[in-house]
Motif scaffolding. Structure first.
Motif, mmCIF file in Angstrom:
data_model
loop_
_atom_site.group_PDB
_atom_site.id
_atom_site.type_symbol
_atom_site.label_atom_id
_atom_site.label_comp_id
_atom_site.label_asym_id
_atom_site.label_seq_id
_atom_site.Cartn_x
_atom_site.Cartn_y
_atom_site.Cartn_z
ATOM 1 N N VAL A 184 97.685 65.600 48.888
ATOM 2 C CA VAL A 184 96.980 66.839 49.195
ATOM 3 C C VAL A 184 95.540 66.511 49.571
ATOM 4 O O VAL A 184 95.003 65.473 49.161
ATOM 5 N N PRO A 185 94.895 67.377 50.364
ATOM 6 C CA PRO A 185 93.552 67.042 50.879
ATOM 7 C C PRO A 185 92.502 66.816 49.797
ATOM 8 O O PRO A 185 91.570 66.028 49.993
ATOM 9 N N GLU A 186 92.623 67.483 48.674
ATOM 10 C CA GLU A 186 91.601 67.393 47.619
ATOM 11 C C GLU A 186 91.707 66.140 46.785
ATOM 12 O O GLU A 186 90.838 65.861 45.954
ATOM 13 N N GLU A 187 92.734 65.357 46.980
ATOM 14 C CA GLU A 187 93.039 64.221 46.116
ATOM 15 C C GLU A 187 92.186 63.000 46.422
ATOM 16 O O GLU A 187 92.002 62.613 47.569
ATOM 17 N N GLU A 188 91.676 62.378 45.358
ATOM 18 C CA GLU A 188 91.058 61.052 45.439
ATOM 19 C C GLU A 188 92.032 60.067 44.800
ATOM 20 O O GLU A 188 92.438 60.248 43.650
ATOM 21 N N LEU A 189 92.401 59.027 45.533
ATOM 22 C CA LEU A 189 93.392 58.071 45.049
ATOM 23 C C LEU A 189 92.732 56.858 44.414
ATOM 24 O O LEU A 189 91.751 56.317 44.927
ATOM 25 N N LEU A 190 93.305 56.417 43.299
ATOM 26 C CA LEU A 190 92.949 55.148 42.696
ATOM 27 C C LEU A 190 94.248 54.354 42.573
ATOM 28 O O LEU A 190 95.112 54.692 41.769
ATOM 29 N N GLU A 191 94.395 53.337 43.405
ATOM 30 C CA GLU A 191 95.623 52.538 43.409
ATOM 31 C C GLU A 191 95.491 51.398 42.404
ATOM 32 O O GLU A 191 94.565 50.603 42.467
ATOM 33 N N LEU A 192 96.443 51.354 41.490
ATOM 34 C CA LEU A 192 96.406 50.381 40.402
ATOM 35 C C LEU A 192 97.432 49.291 40.668
ATOM 36 O O LEU A 192 98.626 49.563 40.811
ATOM 37 N N GLY A 193 96.949 48.054 40.747
ATOM 38 C CA GLY A 193 97.841 46.925 40.972
ATOM 39 C C GLY A 193 97.966 46.058 39.734
ATOM 40 O O GLY A 193 97.446 46.378 38.662
ATOM 41 N N ALA A 194 98.664 44.942 39.888
ATOM 42 C CA ALA A 194 98.840 44.016 38.776
ATOM 43 C C ALA A 194 97.526 43.315 38.448
ATOM 44 O O ALA A 194 96.663 43.122 39.310
ATOM 45 N N MET A 195 97.346 42.939 37.185
ATOM 46 C CA MET A 195 96.168 42.184 36.791
ATOM 47 C C MET A 195 96.249 40.771 37.355
ATOM 48 O O MET A 195 97.338 40.205 37.489
ATOM 49 N N SER A 196 95.087 40.215 37.656
ATOM 50 C CA SER A 196 95.055 38.887 38.245
ATOM 51 C C SER A 196 95.450 37.827 37.223
ATOM 52 O O SER A 196 95.162 37.946 36.033
ATOM 53 N N LEU A 197 96.109 36.772 37.708
ATOM 54 C CA LEU A 197 96.514 35.660 36.853
ATOM 55 C C LEU A 197 95.410 34.605 36.802
ATOM 56 O O LEU A 197 94.641 34.444 37.762
ATOM 57 N N PRO A 198 95.326 33.836 35.712
ATOM 58 C CA PRO A 198 94.307 32.789 35.615
ATOM 59 C C PRO A 198 94.691 31.601 36.487
ATOM 60 O O PRO A 198 95.839 31.473 36.916
ATOM 61 N N PRO A 199 93.739 30.704 36.745
ATOM 62 C CA PRO A 199 94.068 29.501 37.513
ATOM 63 C C PRO A 199 95.139 28.679 36.812
ATOM 64 O O PRO A 199 95.255 28.708 35.581
ATOM 65 N N PRO A 200 95.944 27.936 37.561
ATOM 66 C CA PRO A 200 96.985 27.096 36.939
ATOM 67 C C PRO A 200 96.393 26.148 35.902
ATOM 68 O O PRO A 200 95.322 25.574 36.092
ATOM 69 N N GLY A 201 97.085 25.999 34.782
ATOM 70 C CA GLY A 201 96.650 25.091 33.739
ATOM 71 C C GLY A 201 95.711 25.698 32.722
ATOM 72 O O GLY A 201 95.299 25.022 31.772
ATOM 73 N N THR A 202 95.346 26.967 32.893
ATOM 74 C CA THR A 202 94.470 27.631 31.927
ATOM 75 C C THR A 202 95.239 28.746 31.233
ATOM 76 O O THR A 202 96.269 29.203 31.715
ATOM 77 N N SER A 203 94.716 29.178 30.089
ATOM 78 C CA SER A 203 95.381 30.237 29.323
ATOM 79 C C SER A 203 94.427 31.387 29.032
ATOM 80 O O SER A 203 94.580 32.096 28.053
ATOM 81 N N SER A 204 93.411 31.543 29.884
ATOM 82 C CA SER A 204 92.482 32.653 29.716
ATOM 83 C C SER A 204 92.819 33.731 30.739
ATOM 84 O O SER A 204 93.704 33.556 31.576
ATOM 85 N N GLY A 205 92.103 34.833 30.666
ATOM 86 C CA GLY A 205 92.323 35.904 31.625
ATOM 87 C C GLY A 205 92.985 37.108 30.981
ATOM 88 O O GLY A 205 93.672 37.004 29.965
ATOM 89 N N ASP A 206 92.760 38.270 31.601
ATOM 90 C CA ASP A 206 93.246 39.521 31.031
ATOM 91 C C ASP A 206 94.765 39.589 30.978
ATOM 92 O O ASP A 206 95.341 40.084 30.004
ATOM 93 N N ALA A 207 95.433 39.112 32.032
ATOM 94 C CA ALA A 207 96.891 39.188 32.055
ATOM 95 C C ALA A 207 97.497 38.360 30.920
ATOM 96 O O ALA A 207 98.454 38.779 30.267
ATOM 97 N N VAL A 208 96.925 37.164 30.671
ATOM 98 C CA VAL A 208 97.425 36.315 29.590
ATOM 99 C C VAL A 208 97.143 36.959 28.237
ATOM 100 O O VAL A 208 98.006 36.977 27.349
#
Length: 198
Positions: free
Chosen positions: A156-180
């Protein structure tokens, strides 16, 4: 300043908060909280869109919890059990403790709650009819704001969209990050001693 912010001080002592408890800690969506707040300052209808399991409901709840002082009242309404827009309306009326079931009851109930924030959760299965109904409320009750969670936009014209995607993964070999962190928390809820280094 937006209308709901101008009213927040005057109504601070009379606010009504109707939010369900968050089942666990909030992880990984700090940036999205800001992304919710920005459009709600200029639009009275914000739709958080994304696939199932992305955290749309959690984000809406956390936003409402952290920003509740800016609204006269906050109402969370899960409409996943509604089979049509009439049931969606009835669920919202019950949430607002309104017993009147006339065709104009909800419009009058919303108009009696200026400065309110209404969260409609899990709307996708009621589209497109729900989109027309929500738009009607937005147009007829200008002092109430809505956040909708859905797998699909309302469109609808009045709508503001916020598209939610998957959380980012940490670099290989690490165990930090929000998804982990989120994964570890979910595993520990069933197996308390789990460590990502095991």
């Amino acid at each position: 300043r937006p209308m709901h912010e101008r009213r927040s001080t005057a109504y601070a002592m009379r606010s009504t908060i109707s939010l369900r408890p968050e089942p666990s800690s909030f992880l990984g969506r700090a940036n999205e909280l800001d992304r919710v707040h920005a459009p709600t300052r200029k639009s009275r209808l914000v739709t958080i869109v994304g696939p199932g399991g992305m955290g749309k409901t959690r984000l809406a709840l956390r936003y409402a919890t952290t920003r509740k002082e800016e609204y006269r009242s906050v109402w969370f309404c899960d409409v996943s059990e509604a089979h049509d827009v009439e049931q969606m309306t009835a669920i919202l009326l019950r949430m607002l403790a309104v017993t009147d079931r006339s065709s104009t009851a909800l419009e009058r109930a919303l108009a009696a709650r200026p400065g309110a924030l209404i969260i409609l959760d899990n709307v996708e299965h009621l589209l497109p009819e729900a989109a027309a109904r929500v738009r009607d409320w937005v147009l007829r009750v200008p002092e109430v704001r809505f956040i909708v969670t859905s797998r699909l936009p309302l469109g609808v014209p009045e709508e503001e969209l916020l598209e939610l995607g998957a959380m980012s993964l940490p670099p290989p070999g690490t165990s930090s990050g929000d998804a982990v962190q989120l994964f570890v928390e979910r595993v520990r809820s069933h197996h308390g001693s789990y460590s990502p280094h095991e």
